[in-house]
Design a protein around this motif. Structure first.
Motif, PDB file in Angstrom:
ATOM      1  N   GLU A  63       0.819  -1.218   0.000  1.00 63.21           N
ATOM      2  CA  GLU A  63       0.000   0.000   0.000  1.00 63.21           C
ATOM      3  C   GLU A  63       0.839   1.249   0.000  1.00 63.21           C
ATOM      4  O   GLU A  63       0.340   2.336  -0.243  1.00 63.21           O
ATOM      5  N   ASN A  64       2.119   1.108   0.361  1.00 65.35           N
ATOM      6  CA  ASN A  64       2.974   2.295   0.432  1.00 65.35           C
ATOM      7  C   ASN A  64       4.421   1.892   0.145  1.00 65.35           C
ATOM      8  O   ASN A  64       4.734   0.708  -0.033  1.00 65.35           O
ATOM      9  N   LEU A  65       5.287   2.925   0.151  1.00 66.87           N
ATOM     10  CA  LEU A  65       6.686   2.678  -0.221  1.00 66.87           C
ATOM     11  C   LEU A  65       7.397   1.748   0.758  1.00 66.87           C
ATOM     12  O   LEU A  65       8.227   0.933   0.342  1.00 66.87           O
ATOM     13  N   GLU A  66       7.069   1.868   2.032  1.00 64.65           N
ATOM     14  CA  GLU A  66       7.728   1.005   3.029  1.00 64.65           C
ATOM     15  C   GLU A  66       7.433  -0.461   2.742  1.00 64.65           C
ATOM     16  O   GLU A  66       8.321  -1.312   2.773  1.00 64.65           O
ATOM     17  N   GLU A  67       6.169  -0.746   2.453  1.00 57.57           N
ATOM     18  CA  GLU A  67       5.793  -2.139   2.169  1.00 57.57           C
ATOM     19  C   GLU A  67       6.446  -2.613   0.874  1.00 57.57           C
ATOM     20  O   GLU A  67       6.919  -3.744   0.778  1.00 57.57           O
ATOM     21  N   LEU A  68       6.488  -1.718  -0.113  1.00 54.52           N
ATOM     22  CA  LEU A  68       7.126  -2.076  -1.385  1.00 54.52           C
ATOM     23  C   LEU A  68       8.616  -2.366  -1.161  1.00 54.52           C
ATOM     24  O   LEU A  68       9.175  -3.321  -1.704  1.00 54.52           O
ATOM     25  N   LYS A  69       9.241  -1.527  -0.349  1.00 59.01           N
ATOM     26  CA  LYS A  69      10.657  -1.688  -0.043  1.00 59.01           C
ATOM     27  C   LYS A  69      10.929  -3.064   0.574  1.00 59.01           C
ATOM     28  O   LYS A  69      11.866  -3.759   0.207  1.00 59.01           O
ATOM     29  N   LYS A 123      -2.304  -0.619  -5.905  1.00 55.34           N
ATOM     30  CA  LYS A 123      -2.773   0.360  -4.907  1.00 55.34           C
ATOM     31  C   LYS A 123      -2.072   1.714  -5.017  1.00 55.34           C
ATOM     32  O   LYS A 123      -2.369   2.628  -4.256  1.00 55.34           O
ATOM     33  N   PHE A 124      -1.144   1.830  -5.961  1.00 56.77           N
ATOM     34  CA  PHE A 124      -0.478   3.127  -6.201  1.00 56.77           C
ATOM     35  C   PHE A 124      -1.301   3.875  -7.239  1.00 56.77           C
ATOM     36  O   PHE A 124      -1.066   3.769  -8.435  1.00 56.77           O
TER      37      PHE A 124
END
Ligand SMILES: Cc1cc2nc3c(=O)[nH]c(=O)nc-3n(C[C@H](O)[C@H](O)[C@H](O)COP(=O)(O)OP(=O)(O)OC[C@H]3O[C@@H](n4cnc5c(N)ncnc54)[C@H](O)[C@@H]3O)c2cc1C
Length: 275
Positions: free
Chosen positions: A26-32, A64-65
């Motif tokens: 859902e966000n950059l942290e999770e993608l990272k 989700k982006f």
């Protein structure tokens, strides 16, 4: 983070393969946290991708982006925004951007940038201002403004990282809807109908020629192996009618071999074949 088991039919337009776990950050942290893993495959709309049944990889979808920022002369869009949504916005707000791609099913902004999608003499890169991506190497968000590595159906992605969002130049246009209709008609004149299961062009066009023309002259239009065949409408489209990944590979090899024998031309894959 949401994780779902999705079938190849849900994940890709050609629908070859089995089912796979798909992560939806859902966000950059999770993608990272996902990108740390070497073995992940970033999937967009799956309209240029063919999957092996035996894949042992994690899929990551940036569905989700979905941010969209429309400004006077540019638009910034998240990687998960669909081409169809952008085309609808173009009609509503009367601006020119991707009308030449109208009619392509399922594609997303991330996939359009990664493939440097193009048609009728236009390419994504001509409209790019910048691409924001999460680098695989540094795991930081970086911005790309030099597109010299982009070429015919080619970009540094996904190897360089995950496209998170892209900014494109736009122009005011009163006739954008008519332009889209024109491009859809041109497409339907030579391509298989959109409801058939294909992954778009199988091979890139060799310089100065057309892969479809060469496959046709090599006698492959309508030729099938098991449940997959070269389309009768346009031989460079492989249609899946219930075939397997190995049948797809066999057909691809057949195409390559016949064209090489007859014309001495090496065909290069355009579709992303994931093993
Ligand atoms: C009927 C039909 C017609 C088509 N006609 C055309 C055409 O005229 N011109 C054309 O260029 N293409 C065409 N295509 C192919 C396809 O639509 C494009 O290549 C499109 O850009 C793929 O987008 P996607 O989101 O479906 O990408 P996917 O198929 O999901 O992925 C393609 C590649 O992009 C990478 N990728 C996806 N998202 C990201 C991301 N966020 N960050 C980094 N990498 C990412 C994937 O890892 C993969 O390597 C057609 C396809 C079909 C089915």
């Amino acid at each position: 983070m949401e994780v779902r088991e999705l079938s190849a039919k849900e994940l890709t337009t050609i629908g070859i393969g089995s089912s796979y776990p798909v992560y939806f950050p859902e966000n950059l942290e999770e993608l990272k946290s996902l990108l740390r893993n070497e073995d992940i495959f970033i999937i967009g709309g799956g309209s240029n991708t063919v999957l092996s049944e035996k894949l042992n990889r994690k899929f990551v979808s940036l569905r989700k982006f979905r941010n969209i920022l429309l400004e006077e002369d540019r638009i910034t869009v998240g990687a998960g925004v669909k081409l169809s949504e952008l085309l609808a916005l173009q009609i509503q707000k009367k601006f020119s951007l991707f009308e030449f791609l109208a009619g392509i099913p399922k594609a997303t902004v991330g996939g359009l940038v990664a493939q440097n999608a193009g048609a009728f003499g236009h390419e994504i890169k001509d409209r790019l201002v910048e691409v924001k991506f999460l680098s695989r190497e540094t795991l930081e968000v970086e911005v790309l403004r030099d597109f010299s590595e982009f070429g015919y159906r080619k970009s540094p992605f996904p190897e360089l990282g995950a496209v998170v969002e892209a900014t494109f130049k736009i122009f005011h246009s009163q006739k954008v809807k008519e332009e889209m209709k024109k491009f859809v008609s041109l497409r339907l004149e030579k391509q298989p109908p959109f409801y058939l299961r294909t992954a778009g062009s199988t091979f890139k066009n060799p310089p100065g020629d057309s892969a479809g023309r060469l496959l046709d002259l090599a006698g492959l239009k309508g030729f099938s192996v098991g449940g997959v065949k070269f389309s009768e409408f346009h031989a460079n489209f492989i249609v899946n009618e219930g075939g397997s990944f190995s049948e797809f590979l066999e057909l691809v090899e057949m195409g390559r071999k016949k064209v090489k024998e007859k014309f001495g031309v090496d065909l290069e894959l355009e579709v992303r074949v994931i093993t």
